[in-house]
Design a protein around this motif. Structure first.
Motif, PDB file in Angstrom:
ATOM      1  N   MET A   1      74.511  -0.961-153.999  1.00  0.00           N
ATOM      2  CA  MET A   1      75.709  -0.730-153.190  1.00  0.00           C
ATOM      3  C   MET A   1      75.556   0.561-152.412  1.00  0.00           C
ATOM      4  SD  MET A   1      78.859  -1.993-152.674  1.00  0.00           S
ATOM      5  CE  MET A   1      80.448  -1.466-152.044  1.00  0.00           C
ATOM      6  N   PRO A   2      75.715   0.554-151.100  1.00  0.00           N
ATOM      7  CA  PRO A   2      75.527   1.737-150.317  1.00  0.00           C
ATOM      8  C   PRO A   2      76.566   2.781-150.627  1.00  0.00           C
ATOM      9  CG  PRO A   2      76.408  -0.024-148.973  1.00  0.00           C
ATOM     10  CD  PRO A   2      76.117  -0.607-150.292  1.00  0.00           C
ATOM     11  N   GLY A   3      76.249   4.029-150.279  1.00  0.00           N
ATOM     12  CA  GLY A   3      77.151   5.107-150.591  1.00  0.00           C
ATOM     13  C   GLY A   3      78.178   5.377-149.507  1.00  0.00           C
ATOM     14  N   ASN A   4      78.402   4.460-148.596  1.00  0.00           N
ATOM     15  CA  ASN A   4      79.374   4.669-147.537  1.00  0.00           C
ATOM     16  C   ASN A   4      80.788   4.590-148.090  1.00  0.00           C
ATOM     17  OD1 ASN A   4      77.268   4.694-145.587  1.00  0.00           O
ATOM     18  ND2 ASN A   4      77.221   2.468-145.632  1.00  0.00           N
ATOM     19  N   SER A   5      81.696   5.363-147.496  1.00  0.00           N
ATOM     20  CA  SER A   5      83.091   5.341-147.930  1.00  0.00           C
ATOM     21  C   SER A   5      83.751   4.056-147.495  1.00  0.00           C
ATOM     22  CB  SER A   5      83.829   6.531-147.322  1.00  0.00           C
ATOM     23  OG  SER A   5      83.925   6.381-145.909  1.00  0.00           O
ATOM     24  N   THR A   6      84.907   3.777-148.127  1.00  0.00           N
ATOM     25  CA  THR A   6      85.661   2.573-147.767  1.00  0.00           C
ATOM     26  C   THR A   6      86.055   2.608-146.304  1.00  0.00           C
ATOM     27  OG1 THR A   6      86.516   2.405-150.015  1.00  0.00           O
ATOM     28  CG2 THR A   6      87.701   1.195-148.295  1.00  0.00           C
ATOM     29  N   GLY A   7      86.427   3.800-145.815  1.00  0.00           N
ATOM     30  CA  GLY A   7      86.806   3.935-144.415  1.00  0.00           C
ATOM     31  C   GLY A   7      85.658   3.598-143.476  1.00  0.00           C
ATOM     32  N   ILE A   9      83.089   1.622-144.166  1.00  0.00           N
ATOM     33  CA  ILE A   9      82.833   0.188-144.255  1.00  0.00           C
ATOM     34  C   ILE A   9      83.829  -0.586-143.401  1.00  0.00           C
ATOM     35  CG2 ILE A   9      82.831  -1.797-145.809  1.00  0.00           C
ATOM     36  CD1 ILE A   9      81.767   0.062-147.981  1.00  0.00           C
ATOM     37  N   VAL A  10      85.114  -0.198-143.490  1.00  0.00           N
ATOM     38  CA  VAL A  10      86.140  -0.861-142.681  1.00  0.00           C
ATOM     39  C   VAL A  10      85.843  -0.679-141.198  1.00  0.00           C
ATOM     40  CG1 VAL A  10      88.584  -0.827-142.033  1.00  0.00           C
ATOM     41  CG2 VAL A  10      87.924  -0.692-144.446  1.00  0.00           C
ATOM     42  N   ALA A  11      85.442   0.530-140.807  1.00  0.00           N
ATOM     43  CA  ALA A  11      85.129   0.803-139.400  1.00  0.00           C
ATOM     44  C   ALA A  11      83.944  -0.035-138.922  1.00  0.00           C
ATOM     45  CB  ALA A  11      84.842   2.293-139.215  1.00  0.00           C
ATOM     46  N   ILE A  12      82.918  -0.154-139.774  1.00  0.00           N
ATOM     47  CA  ILE A  12      81.746  -0.966-139.423  1.00  0.00           C
ATOM     48  C   ILE A  12      82.135  -2.424-139.237  1.00  0.00           C
ATOM     49  CG2 ILE A  12      79.533  -1.837-140.279  1.00  0.00           C
ATOM     50  CD1 ILE A  12      79.254   0.891-141.752  1.00  0.00           C
ATOM     51  N   PHE A 150      72.863  -5.777-142.974  1.00  0.00           N
ATOM     52  CA  PHE A 150      74.279  -5.478-142.986  1.00  0.00           C
ATOM     53  C   PHE A 150      74.774  -5.247-144.409  1.00  0.00           C
ATOM     54  CE2 PHE A 150      77.065  -5.019-139.556  1.00  0.00           C
ATOM     55  CZ  PHE A 150      78.363  -5.247-139.972  1.00  0.00           C
ATOM     56  N   GLY A 151      74.096  -5.870-145.365  1.00  0.00           N
ATOM     57  CA  GLY A 151      74.423  -5.607-146.758  1.00  0.00           C
ATOM     58  C   GLY A 151      74.180  -4.149-147.119  1.00  0.00           C
ATOM     59  N   GLU A 152      73.117  -3.544-146.519  1.00  0.00           N
ATOM     60  CA  GLU A 152      72.845  -2.130-146.741  1.00  0.00           C
ATOM     61  C   GLU A 152      73.986  -1.261-146.221  1.00  0.00           C
ATOM     62  OE1 GLU A 152      70.374  -0.480-148.131  1.00  0.00           O
ATOM     63  OE2 GLU A 152      69.048  -2.133-148.658  1.00  0.00           O
ATOM     64  N   LEU A 153      74.588  -1.704-145.131  1.00  0.00           N
ATOM     65  CA  LEU A 153      75.661  -0.929-144.520  1.00  0.00           C
ATOM     66  C   LEU A 153      76.981  -1.052-145.263  1.00  0.00           C
ATOM     67  CD1 LEU A 153      75.155  -1.590-140.701  1.00  0.00           C
ATOM     68  CD2 LEU A 153      74.976   0.598-141.851  1.00  0.00           C
ATOM     69  N   THR A 154      77.296  -2.239-145.747  1.00  0.00           N
ATOM     70  CA  THR A 154      78.649  -2.504-146.230  1.00  0.00           C
ATOM     71  C   THR A 154      78.754  -2.900-147.694  1.00  0.00           C
ATOM     72  OG1 THR A 154      78.556  -4.853-145.631  1.00  0.00           O
ATOM     73  CG2 THR A 154      79.252  -3.314-143.911  1.00  0.00           C
ATOM     74  N   GLY A 155      77.695  -3.429-148.271  1.00  0.00           N
ATOM     75  CA  GLY A 155      77.776  -3.925-149.634  1.00  0.00           C
ATOM     76  C   GLY A 155      78.469  -5.270-149.741  1.00  0.00           C
ATOM     77  N   PRO A 312      74.839   9.455-139.442  1.00  0.00           N
ATOM     78  CA  PRO A 312      76.203   9.984-139.527  1.00  0.00           C
ATOM     79  C   PRO A 312      77.229   8.878-139.298  1.00  0.00           C
ATOM     80  CG  PRO A 312      75.201  10.574-137.439  1.00  0.00           C
ATOM     81  CD  PRO A 312      74.115   9.945-138.261  1.00  0.00           C
ATOM     82  N   ALA A 313      78.482   9.147-139.683  1.00  0.00           N
ATOM     83  CA  ALA A 313      79.516   8.108-139.704  1.00  0.00           C
ATOM     84  C   ALA A 313      79.677   7.402-138.360  1.00  0.00           C
ATOM     85  CB  ALA A 313      80.841   8.715-140.154  1.00  0.00           C
ATOM     86  N   VAL A 314      79.785   8.179-137.278  1.00  0.00           N
ATOM     87  CA  VAL A 314      80.027   7.569-135.964  1.00  0.00           C
ATOM     88  C   VAL A 314      78.851   6.692-135.547  1.00  0.00           C
ATOM     89  CG1 VAL A 314      80.389   8.031-133.512  1.00  0.00           C
ATOM     90  CG2 VAL A 314      81.559   9.428-135.225  1.00  0.00           C
ATOM     91  N   LEU A 315      77.639   7.228-135.668  1.00  0.00           N
ATOM     92  CA  LEU A 315      76.466   6.447-135.284  1.00  0.00           C
ATOM     93  C   LEU A 315      76.272   5.257-136.207  1.00  0.00           C
ATOM     94  CD1 LEU A 315      74.153   6.208-133.324  1.00  0.00           C
ATOM     95  CD2 LEU A 315      72.790   7.717-134.776  1.00  0.00           C
ATOM     96  N   LEU A 316      76.672   5.401-137.459  1.00  0.00           N
ATOM     97  CA  LEU A 316      76.563   4.293-138.403  1.00  0.00           C
ATOM     98  C   LEU A 316      77.418   3.114-137.957  1.00  0.00           C
ATOM     99  CD1 LEU A 316      75.315   3.503-141.167  1.00  0.00           C
ATOM    100  CD2 LEU A 316      77.416   4.348-142.226  1.00  0.00           C
ATOM    101  N   VAL A 317      78.623   3.416-137.501  1.00  0.00           N
ATOM    102  CA  VAL A 317      79.528   2.360-137.021  1.00  0.00           C
ATOM    103  C   VAL A 317      78.954   1.689-135.781  1.00  0.00           C
ATOM    104  CG1 VAL A 317      81.811   1.900-136.048  1.00  0.00           C
ATOM    105  CG2 VAL A 317      81.582   3.421-138.024  1.00  0.00           C
TER     106      VAL A 317
END
Length: 485
Positions: A1-7, A9-12, A150-155, A312-317
């Protein structure tokens, strides 16, 4: 499970849904240009040069570049350009017959063989299957690539992701078939080129710039001579496997068929081949940058997934949206190509059925959904067993290369008959199978193509050059339907 925050993941997810929604709107808008079934299946004589170039790029650069090509660069540096160069060679090879292809107003690759050798249901059936297995293989494997990345990004569950990308692919195709696919690909292709350069540049930034790469990565990989770092044997294996596959890939043929101007047929292929090198630059920069930051990856193809966790968060989205645009544009093109074979070659030419324009478009949409569902089921049930689909390139090239290119070269010197095409295709399939069973070092496609060429020539030997002429439909200025016997 990636370490991205819920926020995050929702943004992605929201950014990805926005991309799919934009694709749907573009597809519906451009789909209105499809006036009949011919526009749905082939978009004949409708594409300006710029659209041809960008849509070829959007079709060719998919999940393979995102994962496998980055892995090549991680392990062998600029050798990724040797791989991309093989694709470029294939495009240049297609330029030899591009003008003739455009003039003849074909819809699918089997149309070419029928025009050269005469109409035959067994020939059309075998050629139709050989032509559709490559885009179907692309379709299923792109679904798997999307689920992994995409699984890496969001889980999110792979099953959910495969179903989502299937829906996204359908909204690209259903409104207008190839007409909507190519124009939507044009818009998304521009986005993909820009994002490729942005992500590649940021990866180098993370690695400490180019100086950081040169300090940490072996010199043999980042020097210009690194294009051969993978070794001569591997490069020749790529040449033997990739060039024939590119020469017989119906996805590329269809864009030639659809060029607005005859004069753009060759020019579009050359420029498209050059844009493919953008994919090599993207993969090369990311592979080398990740190698500099983490030289101990067990599997080179994990390099792209490892980079994702450092964005970073913005580029990740934005990168999530880039993944969706990249995969959906390729899957949409592959899906439409498969459906064109099923409808044009198998339903109309082999079974002899015709529903008229409206009925053909309606049936095409039903088949589109069924093909997408089958590919999705394979991707969900056998995500680690899709490697066998790679063999589709070899068998397709072995079956089609000699009849298409050999037939074109010999059409004025010999009387070409369906039996010669059938013998060439069957010999190609058998030659491939034998070489695969024997485990030959050289890709078995080469043996298949050699067997196909030999069989074709043997079938033509009884006819003396200059004594018999090719069928009138092969060169006639009067463009008769390929299905006419």
């Amino acid at each position: 499970m990636p370490g991205n925050s819920t926020g995050q993941i929702v943004a992605i997810v929201l950014a990805s849904l926005l991309i799919i929604a934009l694709g749907a709107l573009l597809s519906m808008y451009f789909g209105r240009r499809a006036k009949n079934s011919a526009d749905w299946l082939a978009a004949p004589e409708s594409l300006p040069l710029g659209v041809v170039v960008i849509t070829q790029f959007a079709t060719a650069v998919g999940g393979g570049v995102l994962i496998a090509h980055v892995g090549i660069a991680y392990a062998a540096g600029w050798s990724v350009f040797a791989y991309e160069g093989c694709v470029l060679l294939g495009f240049l090879g297609l330029t030899l017959i591009a003008r003739w292809l455009r003039e003849q107003r074909f819809t699918t690759v089997p149309d070419i063989i029928s025009r050269l050798f005469g109409h035959s249901r067994p020939v059309t059936a075998l050629a139709g299957v050989a032509a559709l297995i490559v885009p179907f293989g692309w379709l299923a494997t792109q679904f798997v690539a999307f689920a992994k990345l995409f699984g890496e990004l969001t889980g999110i569950s792979p099953t959910v992701l495969v179903l989502a990308i299937t829906g996204g692919s359908l909204v690209f195709v259903l409104p207008g078939g190839l007409t909507s696919v190519v124009w939507t690909d044009f818009v998304f292709g521009i986005f993909k080129i820009v994002m490729s350069l942005v992500v590649a540049g940021y990866a180098l930034h993370l690695a400490g710039g180019w100086s950081g790469v040169t300090e940490q990565v072996p010199e043999r990989l980042w020097r210009p001579s690194g294009v051969t770092a993978v070794g001569g044997e591997q490069i020749w294996l790529w040449v033997a496997a990739i060039v024939p596959g590119t020469l017989t890939n119906q996805l590329y043929f269809q864009r030639v068929f659809a060029t607005k101007k005859v004069s753009d047929a060759r020019r579009g292929l050359v420029l498209s081949g050059l844009t493919i090198l953008v994919g090599g630059l993207y993969a090369g920069c990311i592979g080398l940058a990740v190698r500099a930051m983490n030289p101990g990856l067990g599997n080179p193809e994990d390099a792209a997934g490892w980079l994702i966790t450092r964005l970073p968060a913005v580029l990740l989205v934005v990168y999530g949206a880039f993944l969706v645009a990249t995969i959906v544009s390729t899957t949409g093109a592959a899906l439409q190509s498969v459906v064109a074979n099923v409808i044009r070659d198998l339903y109309q030419n082999v079974l002899g059925r015709d529903r008229g324009d409206r009925g053909t478009v309606a049936l095409s949409r039903v088949v589109t959904v069924l093909v997408a569902a089958l590919a999705a089921a394979l991707a969900i049930l056998f995500p680690s067993a899709l490697d066998w689909l790679v063999a589709s390139y070899a068998y397709s090239a072995a079956a089609l290369a000699a009849p298409v290119f050999g037939g074109y070269l010999l059409r004025r010197r010999f009387s070409l008959r369906p039996g010669a095409a059938l013998a060439g295709m069957l010999a190609g399939v058998v030659g491939c199978a034998v070489a695969q069973i024997l485990g030959t070092t050289v890709p078995y496609a080469v043996y298949g193509i050699a067997a196909s060429v030999l069989a074709l020539l043997v079938m033509l030997l009884p006819g003396l050059p200059g004594r018999a002429v090719a069928p009138v439909t092969a060169d006639s200025d009067e463009l008769l339907p390929a299905t006419k016997s």
